[in-house]
Design an enzyme around this catalytic site. Structure first.
Site, short mmCIF file in Angstrom:
data_model
loop_
_atom_site.label_atom_id
_atom_site.label_comp_id
_atom_site.label_asym_id
_atom_site.label_seq_id
_atom_site.Cartn_x
_atom_site.Cartn_y
_atom_site.Cartn_z
N ASP A 297 1.89 4.76 0.49
CA ASP A 297 1.38 5.84 1.32
C ASP A 297 1.70 7.19 0.68
OD1 ASP A 297 0.22 6.26 4.11
OD2 ASP A 297 1.91 7.65 4.10
N GLU B 184 -2.71 4.90 -1.66
CA GLU B 184 -3.40 5.69 -0.65
C GLU B 184 -3.43 7.10 -1.19
OE1 GLU B 184 -3.37 8.03 3.39
OE2 GLU B 184 -1.89 8.12 1.82
N ARG C 63 0.88 -1.16 0.00
CA ARG C 63 0.00 0.00 0.00
C ARG C 63 0.92 1.21 0.00
NH1 ARG C 63 -1.28 3.25 4.05
NH2 ARG C 63 -3.23 4.41 4.11
N HIS D 34 -7.54 3.47 9.81
CA HIS D 34 -7.04 4.69 10.43
C HIS D 34 -7.04 5.88 9.47
CE1 HIS D 34 -3.60 2.57 8.71
NE2 HIS D 34 -3.23 3.77 8.37
N ASP D 35 -7.50 5.68 8.25
CA ASP D 35 -7.58 6.80 7.32
C ASP D 35 -8.98 7.38 7.31
OD1 ASP D 35 -4.94 6.80 6.17
OD2 ASP D 35 -5.48 4.84 5.36
#
Lengths: 474, 611
Positions: free
Chosen positions: B250, B292, B248, B361-362
């Protein structure tokens, strides 16, 4: 798709038997019409029915589809109605029993708007721009229509019949016909001309002549399968609010509708601006204001006579109506919706749409067609918020604080609606408080009469509003 | 604000903690100043999971914090070996892929997103060898593993930054974005406005300003420098060689800077992502990149790349706005928040997939949206104090929904049936609670609740050593809510969730089917079809009907396209009345939902559902 576009002329060959059939149907209608929801003359006995025009529409080899215009005579009242008559040679159609029109001595015929095998031809005729014996089926300029779709009538309609085709189009068949191009179609065309974002685009029409004047039989529009109507949306919020035990105000609960009400206010203001652009505005003169006051007072007098509960509010109502005469000019009038309420608006994924620009069903043709203040529409919507808020109280035992909560919901959303209207138009309708109040009260008086006659349980809704409107600020 | 002070002659790896005897970046320095870095060949490599190039389109993801899941060595902190020991549970649940937030060496000033060595594991979590062990064990169960990788920046403790600030002319001198003043790129917004006043911070060691889009202890790497681009590719190769299944990525929108722009989503950023993707496709086919990009769907689709070739940047991207819309829709008892956002979501390339989630957590941040949307979001939910509290701070699913089992099931059913690969958050499958007294970040990071035993079965350490206390309140505490008791109860949320995951897997239409919103006149009912033409040419249609209201609702669905088909309810395989020409009437209990397969004939339905 139209297999036999010349069917109309072939009518001459069979004029004998067909005329006989039409005569038999006309004879059967006085008993049958009052059983139909859309028939508007249930208040009086039918003294006669006369066929004005019968047109055989192409419908395949083993079926008959007859477009029939009849004049219904009820004493001194004569009103034209539109019917679709169906008949099958060798197959029982899938229509409700109530559609069947029993003939004394003839074939099995039925009102055919519920027969998808027959109504599919109406769309195909519009798509192919076909005229059959003076009944003209035409797409609107630039409209590309898909033919071959099957249609089903929607069940919720009152005074007309609408057929939805394949989730794409909706054909509204006007039942009671009025001479002249139908106002609904006129305003939709005007709004489309100025590319309004808040209408379902008109796509086609069925028209003809009635007593030497043009008449609109039907209007085809884009159907919005993703939509929910404003009444359902609003009452969903009311339901959430009234069931919440926390006592929090409506703006702080999850079901808050004010964001929608605000955008709805903007949409209505936008449509008013579009109508003004397309069809113009003018300033009403003092005589017109006086006439408006007279009309409101006349209605009040009549309803007070019918509904004793209204009498105690008569004095402040008279005062509120009379105040209109002294509203300083200019009072701008223009084409408006004429019967705006939450049931006439649709929430789609793209925003709010306004439907049904025909005007108030009980109003005369002249009244419907005349220019009116846009505040009439605003008042209609404000009344509708009151109705939405209070509908859960109808028929329920009084419960502590529920009426106050309903009033709080209504006020919250009425206010959001006006905010949205003001934001879009630049004019806050609440600044014209004398007119707005009079229009709201006039509408409420109309509701009192309607509820008294039809739904006595609901009488408390307009009466509570009248009480509030006539006492607040005093 | 300045970075940590270091003497000019400090070793570049001096800021790395706990890695003294462990291979790490900068353990020695070559004569030309190049840092010696660990290589994949120094470690064992894990066997790959069975080959399936489009596995990510169908996978059920599970986000798990290494720290929070299981402690193998009794030090009170979860670790990689502990996680490896719980893989049987995850396989049983039906998880296809683990998503691990960063477990790299880090000073942990930004939850591990401040990476100080990309080639070393945070010592308290274990070692690179432990990670390979986890991969090996996971792959043998058909479970894949992806992790976060921050391309945009490093921690200021990273040996590259230490070398860069000390030796501007050395091999790392140009690894970061240095400037003599703080005037450049003034159109780029400051993202963390609460803590940072500028995107530039002065470094007294080098005597220059360095660029950072996030915290001032996280200097941005200089992607203009080909050596940086290659070094980051080498880090990808390092983990891919070991056997990891993807990353993922970031903070991808911020890789490049360009004067006169807001320095987000620049064409050169996309160009580099294409280079990363091409490297993966060439050297490691079947591994994935998940972007992300906390942005609007219409902008996020850019990160899938060219649709003509099925996408040539990231394989997946998170659909951020869907999550708050799901909460909003149920609070409003209206399908429009969900229907609208999906209608505004553009089609994505063939070879790509959304990732969707209820909790992680996003969060959606309002500054990412257009003016109209911000107005809409504000009017619709930011002003609702309860919604604001619910969505704005980090809470777990069960407390958000007041522990209402019906809503938990409804939300999970939507997560498993809306378009995209679902990402579960560890513990939500048993309805774990949160501890808001621990503050924003830690409230939802408490130990996984395995059993009613000491420390919730998470660790055998002294309770005082556990990194965060397990939840102990009467409703959500580990004595009431734990895996062991829920596995033993057929009616538990855990068994229900497992069953729904398995139903989802029986019907590829849930994963890859076209999404068709059925609309309808009842705004409280969200109904949609997922349609997939299967490889055998047959149409697999799943019909999902969700009652967003707490009150029972009727709905009439226009199923004219399916006239003659029979809906078969997917959890109990009960046949419902055949679809006719008229609207199909269903009634739903409050917050109820149905999943149907629309079968062509009754016999066929039986055969298919038996298969």
């Amino acid at each position: 798709m139209s297999e036999n576009p010349t069917t109309g002329s072939h009518r001459a060959d069979t004029s004998g038997p067909q005329d006989d059939l039409v005569t038999q149907i006309a004879e059967a209608l006085p008993a049958w019409l009052p059983t139909q929801r859309w028939f508007g003359g249930k208040d009086r006995e039918i003294t006669g029915v006369r066929a004005l025009a019968a047109t055989e529409l192409p419908a395949g080899d083993d079926a008959l589809l007859l477009h029939l215009v009849v004049e219904v005579e009820q004493g001194d009242r004569r009103e034209p109605y539109q019917l679709l008559i169906g008949h099958r040679d060798d197959q029982v159609p899938d229509v409700p029993a109530a559609a069947s029109i029993p003939l004394a001595n003839g074939p099995a015929v039925y009102e055919a708007s519920g027969d998808a095998d027959l109504t599919c031809h109406l769309l195909d005729l519009i798509a192919s721009s076909t005229a059959v014996d003076g009944v003209e089926f035409a797409p609107e300029p630039g409209a590309e229509l898909e033919s071959g779709l099957r249609g089903h009538p929607i069940s919720t309609e009152q005074s007309n019949t609408s057929i939805v085709y394949g989730g794409q189009y909706i054909l509204k068949l006007f039942r009671k016909l009025t001479p002249g191009t139908n106002k609904d179609l006129v305003l939709h065309r005007a709004l489309r001309e100025v590319t309004s974002d808040h209408i379902a685009d008109p796509l086609g029409s069925i028209s003809g002549e009635l007593a030497g004047e043009p008449v609109t039989f039907g209007m085809l529009q884009r159907f919005m399968p993703d939509a929910a109507d404003g009444w359902v949306m609003a009452t969903t919020s009311v339901r959430d609010f009234m069931a919440d035990p926390s006592g929090l105000p409506p703006g702080e609960l999850g079901g808050d509708f004010s964001g929608e009400a605000y955008r709805l206010g903007k949409a209505v203001a936008d449509v008013h601006a579009d109508l003004a652009q397309a069809l113009g505005t003018r300033d009403a003169d003092a005589d017109e204001l006086a006439d408006t006051v007279d009309a409101m007072l006349e209605r009040l007098e009549r309803v007070v006579g019918e509904v004793p509960e209204l009498a105690e509010h008569a004095d402040p109502l008279v005062a509120a109506f009379r105040a209109v005469a002294s509203v300083p000019p200019p009072v701008t009038v223009q084409s408006v919706h004429g019967d705006l309420h939450l049931g006439q608006v649709l929430r789609t994924l793209q925003g709010w749409l306004l439907l049904d620009f025909e005007g108030e069903p009980a109003a005369s043709v002249v009244e419907r067609a005349s220019l009116r203040s846009p505040l009439r529409d605003v008042a209609g919507m404000l009344r509708s918020f009151d109705y939405a808020a209070q509908q859960l109280l109808v028929g329920q035992p009084d419960e502590e604080g529920q009426a106050e909560r309903a009033a709080a919901w209504a006020e919250h959303n009425r206010s959001a609606f006006c905010d949205g209207y003001a934001k879009e138009s630049g004019h806050d309708p609440r600044d014209q408080d004398v007119l707005l109040r009079a229009f709201e009260l006039d509408k409420a008086v109309y509701e009192v009469a309607y509820e008294h006659a039809n739904r006595p349980d609901w009488l408390l809704v307009p009466l509570a509003s009248i009480r509030r409107l006539t006492t607040e600020g005093s | 604000m300045t970075s940590d002070q270091h003497d000019l002659d400090t070793a570049p790896d001096a800021a790395l903690e706990g890695l003294e005897d462990i291979p790490h970046t900068g353990e020695s320095v070559e004569a030309d100043g190049t840092l010696v870095e660990p290589q994949a060949d120094d470690f064992a490599h894990a066997e790959q999971a069975p080959s399936d190039p489009e596995w990510f389109k169908r996978a059920v993801f599970y986000e798990v914090l290494v720290r929070a899941f299981a402690d193998s060595d009794g030090d009170g902190t979860g670790d990689l070996r502990g996680l490896a020991g719980k893989l049987d549970y995850l396989e049983w649940l039906g998880v296809d892929c683990l998503w691990l937030p960063p477990f790299y060496a880090s000073p942990l000033r930004d939850g591990g997103y401040d990476i100080s060595d990309f080639r070393a594991v945070l010592p308290e979590f274990g070692t690179v060898d432990d990670f390979v062990h986890l991969l090996e064990e996971a792959h043998s169960r058909g479970i894949r593993v992806i992790t976060d990788l921050v391309l945009n920046h490093t921690s200021d403790a990273h040996p590259w930054f230490q070398a860069s600030r000390q030796d501007p002319d050395g091999p790392y001198g140009d690894f970061y974005v240095w400037s003599d003043d703080d005037s450049a790129y003034s159109d780029a917004r400051v993202i963390f406005v609460d803590t940072e006043s500028s995107n530039w911070t002065y470094d007294p060691v080098r005597g220059q300003f360095f660029w950072h889009r996030f915290f001032s202890h996280q200097p941005d790497l200089n992607f203009e420098n080909p050596a940086v681009r290659e070094a980051m590719l080498d880090i990808l190769r390092f983990w891919l060689d070991l056997g990891i299944d993807g990353f993922r990525l970031d903070a991808v929108p911020y890789l490049f800077e360009e004067e006169g722009t807001n320095c987000e989503n620049l064409p050169r950023t996309h160009e580099y992502l294409r280079e990363v993707r091409a490297t993966i496709d060439r050297e490691f086919p079947g591994r994935v990149l998940l972007a992300e990009a906390n942005q609007w769907p219409a902008d996020v689709v850019e990160y899938f790349g060219n649709p003509d070739v099925g996408g040539d940047e990231c394989h997946m991207a998170f659909h951020f706005p869907l999550m708050p819309r799901i909460f909003m829709a149920v609070r409003r008892e209206s399908r429009f928040p969900i229907s609208e956002i999906l209608a505004q979501t553009p089609p994505i390339p063939d070879g790509t997939q959304w990732g969707i989630f209820l909790r992680n957590h996003d969060e959606l941040t309002l500054e990412m949206v257009t003016d109209d949307e911000r107005d809409y979001m504000y009017r619709e939910y930011a002003k609702d104090p309860r919604m604001k509290a619910n969505i704005g701070i980090r809470r777990r699913l069960a407390p958000l929904l007041e522990n209402d089992r019906n809503q938990l099931e409804l939300f999970t059913a939507m997560l498993l049936s809306l378009p995209g690969s679902p990402v579960l958050y560890y513990g939500d499958e048993i309805g774990m609670g949160d501890n808001i007294w621990l503050g924003d970040r830690d409230a939802v990071r408490t130990p996984m609740q395995w059993s009613p035993d000491r420390n919730a079965g998470f660790s055998r350490s002294d309770p005082g050593r556990v990194y965060l206390p397990p939840i102990m309140d009467p409703t959500y505490g580990y004595e009431a809510i734990n895996v062991e008791s829920q596995q033993g109860s057929s009616a538990s949320l855990l068994n229900w969730t497992r069953r729904m995951i398995s139903v989802r897997k029986e019907h590829p239409a849930f994963a890859e089917g076209e999404f068709v919103d059925l609309g309808g006149s009842n705004p409280s009912v969200l109904a949609y079809e997922r349609r997939l033409v299967r490889e055998d040419g047959e149409l697999d249609v799943v019909l999902c009907v969700n009652n967003l209201s707490r009150f029972p609702q009727p709905v009439e669905l226009n199923l004219a396209d399916h006239e003659g088909r029979t809906p078969v309810e997917l959890t109990g395989r009960v046949r419902f009345p055949r679809v006719g020409e008229l609207p199909y009437l269903l009634t739903l209990p409050g917050h109820g939902f149905y999943w149907f397969q629309l079968t062509d004939t009754e016999d066929d339905g039986e055969r298919r559902s038996m298969s």
